[in-house]
Scaffold this motif. Structure first.
Motif, PDB file in Angstrom:
ATOM      1  N   ILE A  10       6.081  43.044 -60.065  1.00 55.08           N
ATOM      2  CA  ILE A  10       5.928  42.006 -59.030  1.00 55.08           C
ATOM      3  C   ILE A  10       4.564  41.585 -58.674  1.00 55.08           C
ATOM      4  O   ILE A  10       3.965  40.708 -58.485  1.00 55.08           O
ATOM      5  CB  ILE A  10       7.137  41.898 -58.060  1.00 55.08           C
ATOM      6  CG1 ILE A  10       8.433  41.760 -58.446  1.00 55.08           C
ATOM      7  CG2 ILE A  10       6.756  41.061 -56.885  1.00 55.08           C
ATOM      8  CD1 ILE A  10       9.605  42.068 -57.825  1.00 55.08           C
ATOM      9  N   TYR A  11       3.963  42.757 -58.019  1.00 60.65           N
ATOM     10  CA  TYR A  11       2.534  42.796 -57.535  1.00 60.65           C
ATOM     11  C   TYR A  11       1.598  42.545 -58.635  1.00 60.65           C
ATOM     12  O   TYR A  11       0.612  41.571 -58.510  1.00 60.65           O
ATOM     13  CB  TYR A  11       2.171  43.988 -56.919  1.00 60.65           C
ATOM     14  CG  TYR A  11       2.484  43.818 -55.276  1.00 60.65           C
ATOM     15  CD1 TYR A  11       1.663  43.092 -54.511  1.00 60.65           C
ATOM     16  CD2 TYR A  11       3.883  44.526 -54.956  1.00 60.65           C
ATOM     17  CE1 TYR A  11       2.317  43.029 -53.417  1.00 60.65           C
ATOM     18  CE2 TYR A  11       4.200  44.159 -53.640  1.00 60.65           C
ATOM     19  CZ  TYR A  11       3.398  43.475 -52.806  1.00 60.65           C
ATOM     20  OH  TYR A  11       3.876  43.185 -51.669  1.00 60.65           O
ATOM     21  N   ALA A  12       1.955  42.768 -60.192  1.00 59.44           N
ATOM     22  CA  ALA A  12       1.098  42.421 -61.046  1.00 59.44           C
ATOM     23  C   ALA A  12       1.280  40.945 -61.401  1.00 59.44           C
ATOM     24  O   ALA A  12      -0.067  40.246 -61.413  1.00 59.44           O
ATOM     25  CB  ALA A  12       1.359  43.177 -62.385  1.00 59.44           C
ATOM     26  N   ALA A  13       2.334  40.426 -61.133  1.00 62.32           N
ATOM     27  CA  ALA A  13       2.616  38.951 -61.320  1.00 62.32           C
ATOM     28  C   ALA A  13       1.922  38.117 -60.283  1.00 62.32           C
ATOM     29  O   ALA A  13       1.342  37.143 -60.520  1.00 62.32           O
ATOM     30  CB  ALA A  13       3.928  38.547 -61.498  1.00 62.32           C
ATOM     31  N   VAL A  14       2.060  38.670 -59.020  1.00 68.83           N
ATOM     32  CA  VAL A  14       1.229  37.963 -57.800  1.00 68.83           C
ATOM     33  C   VAL A  14      -0.106  37.965 -58.199  1.00 68.83           C
ATOM     34  O   VAL A  14      -0.541  36.840 -57.915  1.00 68.83           O
ATOM     35  CB  VAL A  14       1.800  38.696 -56.530  1.00 68.83           C
ATOM     36  CG1 VAL A  14       0.868  38.374 -55.484  1.00 68.83           C
ATOM     37  CG2 VAL A  14       3.251  38.608 -56.242  1.00 68.83           C
ATOM     38  N   SER A  35      -6.949  44.722 -59.375  1.00 67.66           N
ATOM     39  CA  SER A  35      -5.461  45.000 -58.726  1.00 67.66           C
ATOM     40  C   SER A  35      -4.463  44.948 -59.596  1.00 67.66           C
ATOM     41  O   SER A  35      -3.413  45.635 -59.819  1.00 67.66           O
ATOM     42  CB  SER A  35      -5.357  43.978 -57.587  1.00 67.66           C
ATOM     43  OG  SER A  35      -6.248  44.249 -56.533  1.00 67.66           O
ATOM     44  N   MET A  36      -4.539  43.536 -60.660  1.00 65.52           N
ATOM     45  CA  MET A  36      -3.654  43.543 -61.621  1.00 65.52           C
ATOM     46  C   MET A  36      -3.536  44.578 -62.586  1.00 65.52           C
ATOM     47  O   MET A  36      -2.425  45.110 -62.947  1.00 65.52           O
ATOM     48  CB  MET A  36      -3.717  42.175 -62.089  1.00 65.52           C
ATOM     49  CG  MET A  36      -2.577  41.776 -63.126  1.00 65.52           C
ATOM     50  SD  MET A  36      -2.953  40.252 -64.030  1.00 65.52           S
ATOM     51  CE  MET A  36      -4.211  40.610 -64.995  1.00 65.52           C
ATOM     52  N   LEU A  37      -4.846  44.996 -63.072  1.00 64.99           N
ATOM     53  CA  LEU A  37      -4.771  46.144 -63.860  1.00 64.99           C
ATOM     54  C   LEU A  37      -4.259  47.391 -63.525  1.00 64.99           C
ATOM     55  O   LEU A  37      -3.588  48.071 -64.303  1.00 64.99           O
ATOM     56  CB  LEU A  37      -6.265  46.145 -64.611  1.00 64.99           C
ATOM     57  CG  LEU A  37      -6.684  44.706 -65.483  1.00 64.99           C
ATOM     58  CD1 LEU A  37      -8.068  45.083 -65.749  1.00 64.99           C
ATOM     59  CD2 LEU A  37      -5.753  44.677 -66.531  1.00 64.99           C
TER      60      LEU A  37
END
Length: 87
Positions: A10-14, A35-37
């Motif tokens: 979810i945080y990767a998608a955000v 952050s996403m990686l």
């Protein structure tokens, strides 16, 4: 494991979504990418660890993810809702 995996995805998608609106928010693209990686890397580490310790948990994760996507697909088909891209 399920909760941690969901949290990381979810945080990767955000963060991926934040990349699309970073000009409006003034975010630093490097920080958002990192952050996403990091979320995706930690998800991979969690999957490898879980595979080694409890392989059936990975099967359950894949099953629940597939069921979630199938339910979303069925809901959108039933209601006629579509994702509209606003750029």
């Amino acid at each position: 494991m399920m909760g941690s995996a969901a949290f990381l995805l979810i945080y990767a998608a955000v963060n991926a979504g934040h990349l699309r609106v970073r000009k409006q928010t003034g975010a630093n693209a490097v920080i958002v990418w990192l952050s996403m990686l990091t979320c995706l890397a930690m998800f991979a580490v969690l999957c490898v660890y879980t595979w080694q310790q409890q392989p059936m948990a990975i099967a359950a994760l894949v099953l629940f993810a597939a069921a979630s996507f199938a339910a979303e697909w069925a809901y959108r088909r039933w209601t006629g809702r579509k994702i509209k891209e606003e750029i």
